[in-house]
Write a protein that holds these residues in place. Structure first.
Motif, PDB file in Angstrom:
ATOM      1  N   THR A 164       0.865  -1.182   0.000  1.00 29.24           N
ATOM      2  CA  THR A 164       0.000   0.000   0.000  1.00 29.24           C
ATOM      3  C   THR A 164       0.896   1.224   0.000  1.00 29.24           C
ATOM      4  O   THR A 164       1.997   1.190   0.557  1.00 29.24           O
ATOM      5  CB  THR A 164      -0.915   0.050   1.247  1.00 29.24           C
ATOM      6  OG1 THR A 164      -0.097  -0.066   2.416  1.00 29.24           O
ATOM      7  CG2 THR A 164      -1.942  -1.064   1.227  1.00 29.24           C
TER       8      THR A 164
ATOM      9  N   ALA B 231      -3.292   4.033  -1.740  1.00 25.39           N
ATOM     10  CA  ALA B 231      -3.370   3.362  -3.040  1.00 25.39           C
ATOM     11  C   ALA B 231      -2.816   1.955  -2.862  1.00 25.39           C
ATOM     12  O   ALA B 231      -2.054   1.690  -1.926  1.00 25.39           O
ATOM     13  CB  ALA B 231      -2.545   4.118  -4.077  1.00 25.39           C
TER      14      ALA B 231
ATOM     15  N   ARG C 185      -0.735  -1.250  -4.693  1.00 26.73           N
ATOM     16  CA  ARG C 185       0.202  -1.528  -5.788  1.00 26.73           C
ATOM     17  C   ARG C 185       0.527  -3.020  -5.820  1.00 26.73           C
ATOM     18  O   ARG C 185       0.708  -3.654  -4.774  1.00 26.73           O
ATOM     19  CB  ARG C 185       1.477  -0.724  -5.558  1.00 26.73           C
ATOM     20  CG  ARG C 185       2.485  -0.954  -6.655  1.00 26.73           C
ATOM     21  CD  ARG C 185       3.699  -0.069  -6.581  1.00 26.73           C
ATOM     22  NE  ARG C 185       4.545  -0.483  -7.674  1.00 26.73           N
ATOM     23  CZ  ARG C 185       4.512   0.044  -8.883  1.00 26.73           C
ATOM     24  NH1 ARG C 185       3.732   1.063  -9.143  1.00 26.73           N
ATOM     25  NH2 ARG C 185       5.265  -0.440  -9.843  1.00 26.73           N
TER      26      ARG C 185
ATOM     27  N   PHE D 184       1.368  -2.379 -11.313  1.00 29.16           N
ATOM     28  CA  PHE D 184       0.078  -1.703 -11.461  1.00 29.16           C
ATOM     29  C   PHE D 184      -0.242  -1.023 -10.141  1.00 29.16           C
ATOM     30  O   PHE D 184      -0.137  -1.625  -9.076  1.00 29.16           O
ATOM     31  CB  PHE D 184      -1.023  -2.725 -11.798  1.00 29.16           C
ATOM     32  CG  PHE D 184      -2.393  -2.128 -11.696  1.00 29.16           C
ATOM     33  CD1 PHE D 184      -2.865  -1.287 -12.698  1.00 29.16           C
ATOM     34  CD2 PHE D 184      -3.193  -2.360 -10.580  1.00 29.16           C
ATOM     35  CE1 PHE D 184      -4.112  -0.690 -12.588  1.00 29.16           C
ATOM     36  CE2 PHE D 184      -4.446  -1.777 -10.468  1.00 29.16           C
ATOM     37  CZ  PHE D 184      -4.907  -0.946 -11.479  1.00 29.16           C
ATOM     38  N   GLN D 185      -0.621   0.252 -10.206  1.00 33.34           N
ATOM     39  CA  GLN D 185      -0.981   0.970  -8.983  1.00 33.34           C
ATOM     40  C   GLN D 185      -2.347   1.622  -9.168  1.00 33.34           C
ATOM     41  O   GLN D 185      -2.595   2.278 -10.182  1.00 33.34           O
ATOM     42  CB  GLN D 185       0.105   2.022  -8.671  1.00 33.34           C
ATOM     43  CG  GLN D 185      -0.104   2.666  -7.320  1.00 33.34           C
ATOM     44  CD  GLN D 185       1.177   3.289  -6.760  1.00 33.34           C
ATOM     45  OE1 GLN D 185       2.281   2.810  -7.003  1.00 33.34           O
ATOM     46  NE2 GLN D 185       1.030   4.357  -6.001  1.00 33.34           N
ATOM     47  N   THR D 186      -3.215   1.425  -8.189  1.00 36.75           N
ATOM     48  CA  THR D 186      -4.557   2.025  -8.263  1.00 36.75           C
ATOM     49  C   THR D 186      -4.459   3.524  -7.978  1.00 36.75           C
ATOM     50  O   THR D 186      -3.469   3.980  -7.384  1.00 36.75           O
ATOM     51  CB  THR D 186      -5.500   1.419  -7.200  1.00 36.75           C
ATOM     52  OG1 THR D 186      -5.026   1.825  -5.899  1.00 36.75           O
ATOM     53  CG2 THR D 186      -5.560  -0.099  -7.281  1.00 36.75           C
TER      54      THR D 186
ATOM     55  N   ASP E 175      -5.399   6.783  -5.672  1.00 39.52           N
ATOM     56  CA  ASP E 175      -5.612   6.915  -4.215  1.00 39.52           C
ATOM     57  C   ASP E 175      -7.097   6.919  -3.889  1.00 39.52           C
ATOM     58  O   ASP E 175      -7.891   7.460  -4.659  1.00 39.52           O
ATOM     59  CB  ASP E 175      -5.105   8.292  -3.746  1.00 39.52           C
ATOM     60  CG  ASP E 175      -3.600   8.355  -3.642  1.00 39.52           C
ATOM     61  OD1 ASP E 175      -2.937   7.337  -3.912  1.00 39.52           O
ATOM     62  OD2 ASP E 175      -3.104   9.434  -3.277  1.00 39.52           O
TER      63      ASP E 175
ATOM     64  N   GLU F 105      -4.128  -7.243 -11.203  1.00 38.17           N
ATOM     65  CA  GLU F 105      -4.813  -5.946 -11.149  1.00 38.17           C
ATOM     66  C   GLU F 105      -6.105  -6.056 -10.319  1.00 38.17           C
ATOM     67  O   GLU F 105      -6.414  -5.184  -9.498  1.00 38.17           O
ATOM     68  CB  GLU F 105      -5.127  -5.519 -12.589  1.00 38.17           C
ATOM     69  CG  GLU F 105      -5.248  -4.040 -12.729  1.00 38.17           C
ATOM     70  CD  GLU F 105      -5.294  -3.609 -14.200  1.00 38.17           C
ATOM     71  OE1 GLU F 105      -4.384  -4.001 -14.973  1.00 38.17           O
ATOM     72  OE2 GLU F 105      -6.237  -2.884 -14.550  1.00 38.17           O
TER      73      GLU F 105
ATOM     74  N   ALA G  18      -5.149  -6.085  -6.740  1.00 40.61           N
ATOM     75  CA  ALA G  18      -4.868  -4.750  -6.194  1.00 40.61           C
ATOM     76  C   ALA G  18      -6.176  -4.058  -5.823  1.00 40.61           C
ATOM     77  O   ALA G  18      -6.291  -3.430  -4.758  1.00 40.61           O
ATOM     78  CB  ALA G  18      -4.087  -3.916  -7.214  1.00 40.61           C
ATOM     79  N   HIS G  19      -7.200  -4.209  -6.676  1.00 38.67           N
ATOM     80  CA  HIS G  19      -8.478  -3.549  -6.399  1.00 38.67           C
ATOM     81  C   HIS G  19      -9.160  -4.157  -5.169  1.00 38.67           C
ATOM     82  O   HIS G  19      -9.679  -3.419  -4.329  1.00 38.67           O
ATOM     83  CB  HIS G  19      -9.399  -3.633  -7.621  1.00 38.67           C
ATOM     84  CG  HIS G  19      -9.008  -2.666  -8.696  1.00 38.67           C
ATOM     85  ND1 HIS G  19      -9.025  -1.297  -8.507  1.00 38.67           N
ATOM     86  CD2 HIS G  19      -8.558  -2.859  -9.953  1.00 38.67           C
ATOM     87  CE1 HIS G  19      -8.617  -0.693  -9.613  1.00 38.67           C
ATOM     88  NE2 HIS G  19      -8.314  -1.619 -10.509  1.00 38.67           N
TER      89      HIS G  19
ATOM     90  N   LEU H 282      -7.288  -3.007  -2.090  1.00 34.80           N
ATOM     91  CA  LEU H 282      -7.604  -1.611  -1.748  1.00 34.80           C
ATOM     92  C   LEU H 282      -8.975  -1.527  -1.084  1.00 34.80           C
ATOM     93  O   LEU H 282      -9.144  -0.829  -0.079  1.00 34.80           O
ATOM     94  CB  LEU H 282      -7.571  -0.751  -3.018  1.00 34.80           C
ATOM     95  CG  LEU H 282      -7.820   0.739  -2.766  1.00 34.80           C
ATOM     96  CD1 LEU H 282      -6.632   1.352  -2.032  1.00 34.80           C
ATOM     97  CD2 LEU H 282      -8.065   1.483  -4.078  1.00 34.80           C
TER      98      LEU H 282
ATOM     99  N   GLU I  35     -17.251  -1.570  -4.070  1.00 38.66           N
ATOM    100  CA  GLU I  35     -16.806  -1.400  -5.451  1.00 38.66           C
ATOM    101  C   GLU I  35     -17.890  -0.743  -6.301  1.00 38.66           C
ATOM    102  O   GLU I  35     -17.588  -0.034  -7.261  1.00 38.66           O
ATOM    103  CB  GLU I  35     -16.326  -2.750  -6.031  1.00 38.66           C
ATOM    104  CG  GLU I  35     -14.899  -3.025  -5.581  1.00 38.66           C
ATOM    105  CD  GLU I  35     -14.475  -4.494  -5.582  1.00 38.66           C
ATOM    106  OE1 GLU I  35     -15.276  -5.345  -5.983  1.00 38.66           O
ATOM    107  OE2 GLU I  35     -13.324  -4.755  -5.167  1.00 38.66           O
TER     108      GLU I  35
END
Ligand SMILES: Nc1ncnc2c1ncn2[C@@H]1O[C@H](COP(=O)(O)OP(=O)(O)O)[C@@H](O)[C@H]1O
Ligand SMILES: O=C(O)C(=O)C[C@H](O)[C@H](O)COP(=O)(O)O
Length: 338
Positions: A240, A253, A255, A263-265, A267, A298, A301-302, A305, A330
């Protein structure tokens, strides 16, 4: 199809004692008690999402230890590999931060049943039977020489059985500094067994004795590439990126780095924080959930988060959120669900 075999977790489970609201530890005359411990938090987070989990630990053979086992069982965690032995249960005191005052943790876990258990006393064969994965964290080897040896034995036992290991850095300076420890050497041995690492450039710096000078995502990518080069088994690193405005408001965020790329979301802003302890563990649970569901970094990561963001709203150490809660997060929208 999702793998339904249990994920095993090895680590200490403690009682967390904290004042209500924003009071100081020594100001309050009321304490709140929660069951806490990084690995048990990840187990709980995954169990709440419907995954099979098994806790491997030792608790005191007294009503407090029994309460911990009962609580974990109630959360849907398999407690058949929890042993209860004479001795004391580890405790920790949390003084939650407020505004510009940071949170503070005081450990009272020296010579707990878990800390003092002989490393050879654990039955890895029985504990790991039928498991799809073993999850460890940097807290267990930081507790003392017995648990450092036990964590290494657990990782080796998993490796010998072809069971992949995930590892959460969870660096705890106060634990490592309390004994004649060598965190770099111990953590290097452990991460050598891992295919998934939850950690950032600071963890990699400690492991490789090298600093990463860039900024933001570039620094994380550089550190990830260095870790992939140093640890051949490692396939995925998740972290994070947290910007702390004050104790009540953070931007976070998620990662994920693989050998192919990062891949990074974006913030998310988390304000009105209720309890941030265990947010890293909720992130790990969310990432593992995403990987179990789709195998897609990916997506992982979501979901990492989402679960860490939700955890900040919940008192106590562990994420108790369900798939419906994740879907609602979501889906966005803060109207009352009725
Ligand atoms: N002094 C340190 N040395 C090595 N790694 C560290 C150090 N301090 C923090 N870290 C690592 O940084 C990562 C993020 O820590 P932190 O910001 O506390 O996030 P979280 O509470 O979400 O886990 C953790 O994986 C931790 O191991
Ligand atoms: O510190 C320990 O030894 C514990 O296990 C207590 C807490 O449960 C974790 O520290 C929470 O970890 P985070 O998710 O990083 O906030």
């Amino acid at each position: 199809m999702t793998d339904t075999r249990p994920i095993a977790f090895f680590g200490e489970v403690m009682l967390r004692i904290s004042p209500p609201g924003r009071e100081l530890l020594l100001q309050t005359n009321h304490f709140q008690v929660h069951v806490g411990g990084a690995e048990a938090n990840v187990a709980t987070g995954l169990a709440s999402l419907g995954h099979a989990t098994r806790m491997i630990t030792a608790v005191a053979d007294n009503p407090m230890g029994a309460a911990i086992t009962r609580e974990l069982r109630g959360r849907g965690v398999d407690t058949s590999a929890i042993v209860a032995e004479a001795g004391r249960l580890g405790l920790y005191f949390l003084q939650p931060g407020a505004g510009l005052r940071a949170s503070e943790v005081i450990y009272d876990r020296a010579h707990s049943v878990f800390a003092d258990r002989a490393p050879t006393a654990w039955d890895w064969h029985a504990a790991l039977a039928g498991c799809q994965r073993l999850h460890l964290s940097g807290i267990t080897p930081a507790i003392g020489p017995n648990t450092a040896a036990a964590a290494i034995a657990a990782a080796e036992a998993a490796g010998a059985r072809g069971i992949p290991v995930s590892f959460d850095g969870n660096y705890r300076a106060r634990l490592w500094e309390a004994w004649d420890s060598d965190p770099k050497s111990v953590l290097t041995q452990l991460i050598g067994h891992a295919d998934i690492l939850f950690g950032n450039h600071r963890d990699v710096s400690l492991l490789l004795g090298k600093t990463f000078s860039g900024d933001g995502p570039d620094r994380r990518r550089e550190a990830a590439e260095a870790a992939f080069a140093a640890f051949p088994k490692l396939q995925l690193i998740a972290s994070t990126a947290r910007h702390v405005d004050d104790a009540d408001s953070h931007r976070v965020a998620a990662r994920v780095d693989t050998r192919r790329g990062g891949f990074q979301t974006p913030d998310v802003r988390i304000s009105g924080i209720v309890d941030r302890l265990g947010a890293g563990d909720a992130f790990a649970a969310g990432v593992l959930h995403g990987l179990l569901e789709s195998g897609d970094p990916e997506a992982a990561a979501h979901s990492g988060l989402a679960l860490t963001a939700l955890k900040h709203s919940l008192p106590g150490d562990a994420s108790l959120f369900t798939r419906a809660d994740l879907a609602a997060f979501e889906g966005g929208g803060m109207d009352v669900r009725r």
